[in-house]
Design a protein around this motif. Structure first.
Motif, PDB file in Angstrom:
ATOM      1  N   PHE A  78       0.811  -1.216   0.000  1.00  0.00           N
ATOM      2  CA  PHE A  78       0.000   0.000   0.000  1.00  0.00           C
ATOM      3  C   PHE A  78       0.844   1.266   0.000  1.00  0.00           C
ATOM      4  O   PHE A  78       0.410   2.301  -0.510  1.00  0.00           O
ATOM      5  CB  PHE A  78      -0.943  -0.009   1.203  1.00  0.00           C
ATOM      6  CG  PHE A  78      -2.008  -1.074   1.160  1.00  0.00           C
ATOM      7  CD1 PHE A  78      -2.428  -1.603  -0.051  1.00  0.00           C
ATOM      8  CD2 PHE A  78      -2.587  -1.553   2.324  1.00  0.00           C
ATOM      9  CE1 PHE A  78      -3.409  -2.586  -0.109  1.00  0.00           C
ATOM     10  CE2 PHE A  78      -3.568  -2.530   2.282  1.00  0.00           C
ATOM     11  CZ  PHE A  78      -3.980  -3.043   1.062  1.00  0.00           C
ATOM     12  N   ALA A  79       2.034   1.203   0.570  1.00  0.00           N
ATOM     13  CA  ALA A  79       2.906   2.378   0.548  1.00  0.00           C
ATOM     14  C   ALA A  79       3.258   2.752  -0.890  1.00  0.00           C
ATOM     15  O   ALA A  79       3.299   3.933  -1.252  1.00  0.00           O
ATOM     16  CB  ALA A  79       4.177   2.120   1.356  1.00  0.00           C
ATOM     17  N   SER A  80       3.490   1.747  -1.725  1.00  0.00           N
ATOM     18  CA  SER A  80       3.762   1.998  -3.140  1.00  0.00           C
ATOM     19  C   SER A  80       2.515   2.518  -3.847  1.00  0.00           C
ATOM     20  O   SER A  80       2.588   3.431  -4.680  1.00  0.00           O
ATOM     21  CB  SER A  80       4.252   0.707  -3.804  1.00  0.00           C
ATOM     22  OG  SER A  80       4.422   0.878  -5.199  1.00  0.00           O
ATOM     23  N   LEU A  81       1.353   1.948  -3.496  1.00  0.00           N
ATOM     24  CA  LEU A  81       0.095   2.375  -4.106  1.00  0.00           C
ATOM     25  C   LEU A  81      -0.181   3.846  -3.846  1.00  0.00           C
ATOM     26  O   LEU A  81      -0.466   4.608  -4.782  1.00  0.00           O
ATOM     27  CB  LEU A  81      -1.055   1.519  -3.562  1.00  0.00           C
ATOM     28  CG  LEU A  81      -2.475   1.952  -3.935  1.00  0.00           C
ATOM     29  CD1 LEU A  81      -2.691   1.883  -5.441  1.00  0.00           C
ATOM     30  CD2 LEU A  81      -3.514   1.100  -3.201  1.00  0.00           C
ATOM     31  N   VAL A  82      -0.098   4.281  -2.588  1.00  0.00           N
ATOM     32  CA  VAL A  82      -0.429   5.680  -2.286  1.00  0.00           C
ATOM     33  C   VAL A  82       0.635   6.630  -2.836  1.00  0.00           C
ATOM     34  O   VAL A  82       0.333   7.774  -3.184  1.00  0.00           O
ATOM     35  CB  VAL A  82      -0.628   5.897  -0.773  1.00  0.00           C
ATOM     36  CG1 VAL A  82      -1.836   5.115  -0.284  1.00  0.00           C
ATOM     37  CG2 VAL A  82       0.611   5.543   0.020  1.00  0.00           C
ATOM     38  N   ASP A 134       5.303  -3.218   5.122  1.00  0.00           N
ATOM     39  CA  ASP A 134       4.583  -2.215   4.342  1.00  0.00           C
ATOM     40  C   ASP A 134       4.106  -1.061   5.210  1.00  0.00           C
ATOM     41  O   ASP A 134       4.205   0.115   4.822  1.00  0.00           O
ATOM     42  CB  ASP A 134       3.393  -2.875   3.627  1.00  0.00           C
ATOM     43  CG  ASP A 134       2.670  -1.918   2.702  1.00  0.00           C
ATOM     44  OD1 ASP A 134       3.340  -1.172   1.969  1.00  0.00           O
ATOM     45  OD2 ASP A 134       1.423  -1.896   2.725  1.00  0.00           O
ATOM     46  N   TRP A 135       3.603  -1.362   6.411  1.00  0.00           N
ATOM     47  CA  TRP A 135       3.066  -0.289   7.252  1.00  0.00           C
ATOM     48  C   TRP A 135       4.182   0.551   7.866  1.00  0.00           C
ATOM     49  O   TRP A 135       3.968   1.726   8.179  1.00  0.00           O
ATOM     50  CB  TRP A 135       2.104  -0.853   8.293  1.00  0.00           C
ATOM     51  CG  TRP A 135       0.760  -1.081   7.652  1.00  0.00           C
ATOM     52  CD1 TRP A 135       0.468  -2.002   6.684  1.00  0.00           C
ATOM     53  CD2 TRP A 135      -0.437  -0.351   7.873  1.00  0.00           C
ATOM     54  NE1 TRP A 135      -0.844  -1.894   6.297  1.00  0.00           N
ATOM     55  CE2 TRP A 135      -1.431  -0.894   7.010  1.00  0.00           C
ATOM     56  CE3 TRP A 135      -0.783   0.687   8.728  1.00  0.00           C
ATOM     57  CZ2 TRP A 135      -2.731  -0.408   6.965  1.00  0.00           C
ATOM     58  CZ3 TRP A 135      -2.089   1.168   8.701  1.00  0.00           C
ATOM     59  CH2 TRP A 135      -3.052   0.631   7.830  1.00  0.00           C
ATOM     60  N   ALA A 136       5.366  -0.008   8.014  1.00  0.00           N
ATOM     61  CA  ALA A 136       6.507   0.822   8.399  1.00  0.00           C
ATOM     62  C   ALA A 136       6.801   1.837   7.295  1.00  0.00           C
ATOM     63  O   ALA A 136       7.096   3.012   7.570  1.00  0.00           O
ATOM     64  CB  ALA A 136       7.728  -0.056   8.664  1.00  0.00           C
ATOM     65  N   ASN A 137       6.690   1.400   6.042  1.00  0.00           N
ATOM     66  CA  ASN A 137       6.869   2.316   4.912  1.00  0.00           C
ATOM     67  C   ASN A 137       5.743   3.344   4.846  1.00  0.00           C
ATOM     68  O   ASN A 137       5.971   4.503   4.475  1.00  0.00           O
ATOM     69  CB  ASN A 137       6.938   1.535   3.601  1.00  0.00           C
ATOM     70  CG  ASN A 137       8.198   0.690   3.480  1.00  0.00           C
ATOM     71  OD1 ASN A 137       9.224   1.022   4.091  1.00  0.00           O
ATOM     72  ND2 ASN A 137       8.125  -0.381   2.712  1.00  0.00           N
ATOM     73  N   LEU A 138       4.534   2.920   5.217  1.00  0.00           N
ATOM     74  CA  LEU A 138       3.412   3.863   5.240  1.00  0.00           C
ATOM     75  C   LEU A 138       3.617   4.945   6.292  1.00  0.00           C
ATOM     76  O   LEU A 138       3.290   6.114   6.067  1.00  0.00           O
ATOM     77  CB  LEU A 138       2.096   3.113   5.507  1.00  0.00           C
ATOM     78  CG  LEU A 138       1.438   2.424   4.314  1.00  0.00           C
ATOM     79  CD1 LEU A 138       0.307   1.513   4.777  1.00  0.00           C
ATOM     80  CD2 LEU A 138       0.915   3.447   3.311  1.00  0.00           C
ATOM     81  N   VAL A 139       4.146   4.555   7.430  1.00  0.00           N
ATOM     82  CA  VAL A 139       4.435   5.548   8.469  1.00  0.00           C
ATOM     83  C   VAL A 139       5.428   6.578   7.930  1.00  0.00           C
ATOM     84  O   VAL A 139       5.251   7.800   8.127  1.00  0.00           O
ATOM     85  CB  VAL A 139       4.988   4.869   9.735  1.00  0.00           C
ATOM     86  CG1 VAL A 139       5.509   5.923  10.721  1.00  0.00           C
ATOM     87  CG2 VAL A 139       3.907   4.015  10.403  1.00  0.00           C
ATOM     88  N   PHE A 182      -1.218   5.575  11.912  1.00  0.00           N
ATOM     89  CA  PHE A 182      -0.651   4.443  11.178  1.00  0.00           C
ATOM     90  C   PHE A 182       0.337   3.674  12.056  1.00  0.00           C
ATOM     91  O   PHE A 182       0.398   2.442  12.000  1.00  0.00           O
ATOM     92  CB  PHE A 182       0.041   4.931   9.902  1.00  0.00           C
ATOM     93  CG  PHE A 182      -0.910   5.166   8.761  1.00  0.00           C
ATOM     94  CD1 PHE A 182      -1.156   4.180   7.823  1.00  0.00           C
ATOM     95  CD2 PHE A 182      -1.585   6.371   8.645  1.00  0.00           C
ATOM     96  CE1 PHE A 182      -2.037   4.382   6.777  1.00  0.00           C
ATOM     97  CE2 PHE A 182      -2.471   6.591   7.600  1.00  0.00           C
ATOM     98  CZ  PHE A 182      -2.701   5.599   6.656  1.00  0.00           C
ATOM     99  N   ARG A 183       1.090   4.398  12.881  1.00  0.00           N
ATOM    100  CA  ARG A 183       2.043   3.729  13.755  1.00  0.00           C
ATOM    101  C   ARG A 183       1.306   2.879  14.795  1.00  0.00           C
ATOM    102  O   ARG A 183       1.762   1.775  15.161  1.00  0.00           O
ATOM    103  CB  ARG A 183       2.924   4.760  14.447  1.00  0.00           C
ATOM    104  CG  ARG A 183       4.065   4.125  15.269  1.00  0.00           C
ATOM    105  CD  ARG A 183       4.985   5.164  15.865  1.00  0.00           C
ATOM    106  NE  ARG A 183       5.835   5.779  14.840  1.00  0.00           N
ATOM    107  CZ  ARG A 183       5.682   7.026  14.378  1.00  0.00           C
ATOM    108  NH1 ARG A 183       4.701   7.792  14.853  1.00  0.00           N
ATOM    109  NH2 ARG A 183       6.490   7.516  13.476  1.00  0.00           N
TER     110      ARG A 183
END
Length: 362
Positions: A155-159, A265-270, A284-285
């Motif tokens: 999802f980090a790549s998607l957004v 992925d969620w670490a990348n989103l953060v 997110f964290r």
């Protein structure tokens, strides 16, 4: 953008799927119909094509019609979890669809695209349940492995792609988790302080792992075109979740793989949110911290060999029987008339159709 915008602000909710869209859209309908706010909710406004995603009007007439809908409105809201494409290829053309949205909406006025993201540990299981509801007999681990190969499951790549396609300041990213009321969150985003309260529970009923196992087996052995499957899905939608411990449709190996992927992925989103929206980064964290401590659940074999699955089969049969009796009682008063009509149709089909047409005209 034109010198004078048609609308003050357009909010475009694009899902993702399995992030409370049904409840959100219900709240938007209530708010828009209530007449107490400046929100004009247009649903998807016909701006998408199944399996494709967002598709702008193809004629000047259609464009003019949409412009009339939004002209002089304070807040216009569109919502569809299909605007970015298909759930099952994890929105492979999302960047292209976002670019099309930018080109279409930019001349109409300022706009924002809102997307909710759910941790893949929850999202993939929910997506699998949806797939089984749609008559698929795919095994759970096979489904998960296929989805994990899709680029936009990161999802980090998607957004990041969406943000680049839409332009600065137009993408709003929110986390979705079991403790988040997505409808209230979205209405707060619109600046609505006192939204209408909806009665009742959630609109979509989730299935437990034992129920998914039974329905998947039914999909496997009953032809997809068989009308009986429609009734069976209705039975599952009316069933109450069993009180047994929670199981996962995925094996422990697959669950660990999904959790590792989610943490990465969620670490990348953060990191993404720290750059683009520091206030939301903490949310997110928090979700990431919860994912790290989520237990690996006991898997439930999809071959129905366990006593848990067999008990669920009994519950399904009992529920189906009660539902059948309820339907019989509902239609019993109409049986004599229906029987006469059926007999007439069999003996004189042409005359029967002509009579129906005559009564319809009258």
């Amino acid at each position: 953008m034109t010198e004078e915008a048609l609308v003050r602000m357009i909010f475009i909710h694009v899902g993702l799927a399995k992030t409370g869209t049904t409840a959100l859209q219900s709240a938007l309908r209530d708010v828009s119909a209530g007449g107490t706010t400046a929100v004009r909710y247009l649903g998807d406004a016909g701006l998408w094509q199944p399996g494709y995603g967002f598709r702008p009007p193809t004629s000047r007439r259609e464009t003019t019609r949409f412009e009339r809908l939004i002209r002089d409105q304070t807040i216009v809201v569109l919502s569809s979890e299909c605007l970015l494409g298909s759930l099952y290829d994890v929105y492979s053309k999302a960047e292209d669809r976002a670019a099309s949205m930018r080109d279409f909406f930019d001349p109409l006025g300022p706009f924002k695209v809102i997307i909710y993201l759910r941790p893949q540990t929850q999202w993939l299981e929910s997506a699998y349940v949806q797939r089984v509801k749609e008559r698929s007999a795919v095994e759970a681990d096979d489904f998960a492995c296929t989805m994990l190969e899709k680029p936009n499951l990161a999802f980090a790549s998607l957004v990041s792609d969406l943000n680049r396609a839409l332009g600065p300041g137009r993408l709003v990213v929110r986390p979705y988790d079991s403790g988040i009321d997505v409808a209230m969150d979205f209405l707060e985003l619109l600046g609505i302080d006192s939204p209408l309260r909806r009665e009742g529970g959630r609109e979509n009923i989730s299935l437990s792992a034992p129920q998914v196992a039974v329905l998947r087996r039914l999909n496997e052995v009953v032809p997809s075109g068989d009308a009986r499957m429609l009734n069976m899905r209705a039975v599952f939608q009316t069933m109450v979740q069993s009180e047994s411990p929670r199981y996962s449709p995925f094996s422990k190996v697959t669950q660990r793989r999904i959790r590792d992927f989610t943490e990465w992925d969620w670490a990348n989103l953060v990191d993404f949110m720290m750059v683009h929206d520091k206030e939301q980064a903490s949310r997110f964290r928090t979700v990431l911290d919860d994912v790290k401590v989520d237990p690996i659940e006991e898997p439930l074999p999809m071959d129905l060999s366990t006593s848990v699955a067999q008990d669920e089969i009994v519950r399904v049969l009992v529920t189906a029987r009660y539902r059948e009796q309820e339907l019989i009682q509902a239609v019993r008063p109409f049986w004599p008339r229906a029987a006469r009509a059926l007999r007439r149709l069999m003996l004189d089909p042409i005359g029967f159709v002509n009579e129906v047409r005559r009564r319809w005209r009258d």
